[in-house]
Design a protein around this motif. Sequence first.
Motif, mmCIF file in Angstrom:
data_model
loop_
_atom_site.group_PDB
_atom_site.id
_atom_site.type_symbol
_atom_site.label_atom_id
_atom_site.label_comp_id
_atom_site.label_asym_id
_atom_site.label_seq_id
_atom_site.Cartn_x
_atom_site.Cartn_y
_atom_site.Cartn_z
ATOM 1 N N GLU A 90 0.830 -1.217 0.000
ATOM 2 C CA GLU A 90 0.000 0.000 0.000
ATOM 3 C C GLU A 90 0.861 1.263 0.000
ATOM 4 N N LEU A 93 1.522 2.326 -3.460
ATOM 5 C CA LEU A 93 0.386 3.001 -4.094
ATOM 6 C C LEU A 93 0.267 4.443 -3.616
ATOM 7 N N LEU A 94 0.425 4.655 -2.313
ATOM 8 C CA LEU A 94 0.320 6.021 -1.779
ATOM 9 C C LEU A 94 1.441 6.895 -2.343
ATOM 10 N N ARG A 97 0.556 7.840 -5.966
ATOM 11 C CA ARG A 97 -0.439 8.915 -6.034
ATOM 12 C C ARG A 97 0.214 10.261 -5.763
ATOM 13 N N TYR A 142 -3.993 10.248 5.491
ATOM 14 C CA TYR A 142 -3.086 9.309 4.842
ATOM 15 C C TYR A 142 -1.653 9.846 4.783
ATOM 16 N N ASP A 244 -12.540 7.122 1.075
ATOM 17 C CA ASP A 244 -12.155 5.707 1.018
ATOM 18 C C ASP A 244 -13.312 4.850 1.526
HETATM 19 C C1 IPM Z 1 -8.430 2.404 -2.186
HETATM 20 C C2 IPM Z 1 -7.676 1.460 -1.298
HETATM 21 C C3 IPM Z 1 -6.372 2.143 -0.856
HETATM 22 C C4 IPM Z 1 -6.753 3.402 -0.092
HETATM 23 C C5 IPM Z 1 -5.430 1.259 -0.036
HETATM 24 C C6 IPM Z 1 -5.059 -0.009 -0.781
HETATM 25 C C7 IPM Z 1 -4.208 2.009 0.389
HETATM 26 O O1 IPM Z 1 -8.456 1.078 -0.219
HETATM 27 O O2 IPM Z 1 -7.888 2.791 -3.238
HETATM 28 O O3 IPM Z 1 -9.555 2.761 -1.841
HETATM 29 O O4 IPM Z 1 -7.060 3.343 1.089
HETATM 30 O O5 IPM Z 1 -6.739 4.472 -0.709
#
Ligand code: IPM
Length: 361
Positions: A90, A93-94, A97, A142, A244
Amino acid sequence: MKRLSIAVLPGDGIGPEVIAQAVRVLEAVGERFDLCFEFARYPIGAAGVALANDPLPAVTRNAVVHSDAVLLGAVGDPALDGAPRELRPETGLLALRKLLKVYANLRPVAMRPALLAASPLKADRLHGVDLLVVRELTGGLYYGEPRGRNGTTAVNTLVYTTAEIERVARVAFAAARDRKRLVTSVDKANVLEVSQLWRETVTKIARDYPDVRLEHAYVDTAAMRLVAEPASLDVVLTENMFGDILSDEAAVLAGSLGLLPSASLGPGPGLFEPVHGSAPPLAGRDVANPIGAIATVALLLRHGLRLAEAADAVDAAIAAALDAGARTRDIALPGEPSIGTAEMGDRIVEHVFSGAVEGLA
Ligand code: IPM
Ligand code: MG
């Protein structure tokens, strides 16, 4: 012919399987509309950790910023649940973004008539459900500092600036202009200072969009409204964490999380990913629903590449496959036959081409 470079980040779990079908659909669209897509694949998430001990390896970082759009599958692997934060999928992904500065996350949820029976809600609640969650994606809890743990105490920080609220609010109001012209801004202004700033700022931005109605809702009420009267909502504008949670809740309306796409937009290349996660128990079994990923391709074409006609063709092909009865396991009713991931891809690809023939007729 202009080349369109797509950075493909399949990721973990069912990510590679659904992305394979999404890429096939893009290839079909390329043939039909005479577009030249170039695909290059890069690791992210647990796949990045396995390859480079980094959930967002440098090779991926360098590639995405030079692409025209980024198509992502999913990240997450239970094997890394106990890993330190910097090695968690994760975190990749963060970081992605943040790197792409994609501050506005669009998550459309519409009821497909063919799937009314797949939704856990009663049909009378579902009539006319067509909403868009606009989730702020690069701020809030986040990312806020300070954060960390110290023995029996842990801290995360909720912080937003006026500028961050303004820019995502503008995306929501602009989107509402093409829809039912209602923005529901969701906050917790009865408790949180950040939400009070959110409310004030959104109210100020609304003055630039006099043709759009603005209402405010507390997040708890919004959660209730989403299931009690979902058709009363159009654009739902909210911060990262609330978005979320509410977007997963909204996804239930449609019948399956596997159906839903998302687009994350900022100043550069957009990031396009299905809303569902890596679903480890389903991985490698050809049972995952690729429609979320394929609908994500439509958003990539529409918002990332500004190819509205090609985007419409993908949406039409998904609808046609569903109307013809194609169902993966998650959306099949008890007793109804279902097909696998790849076959659902086949059916949608067929309709991309047959749509071209119908278009000529
Ligand atoms: C989403 C997911 C992500 C988030 C996770 C995987 C970090 O739940 O894209 O909604 O919380 O943004
Ligand atoms: Mg989520």
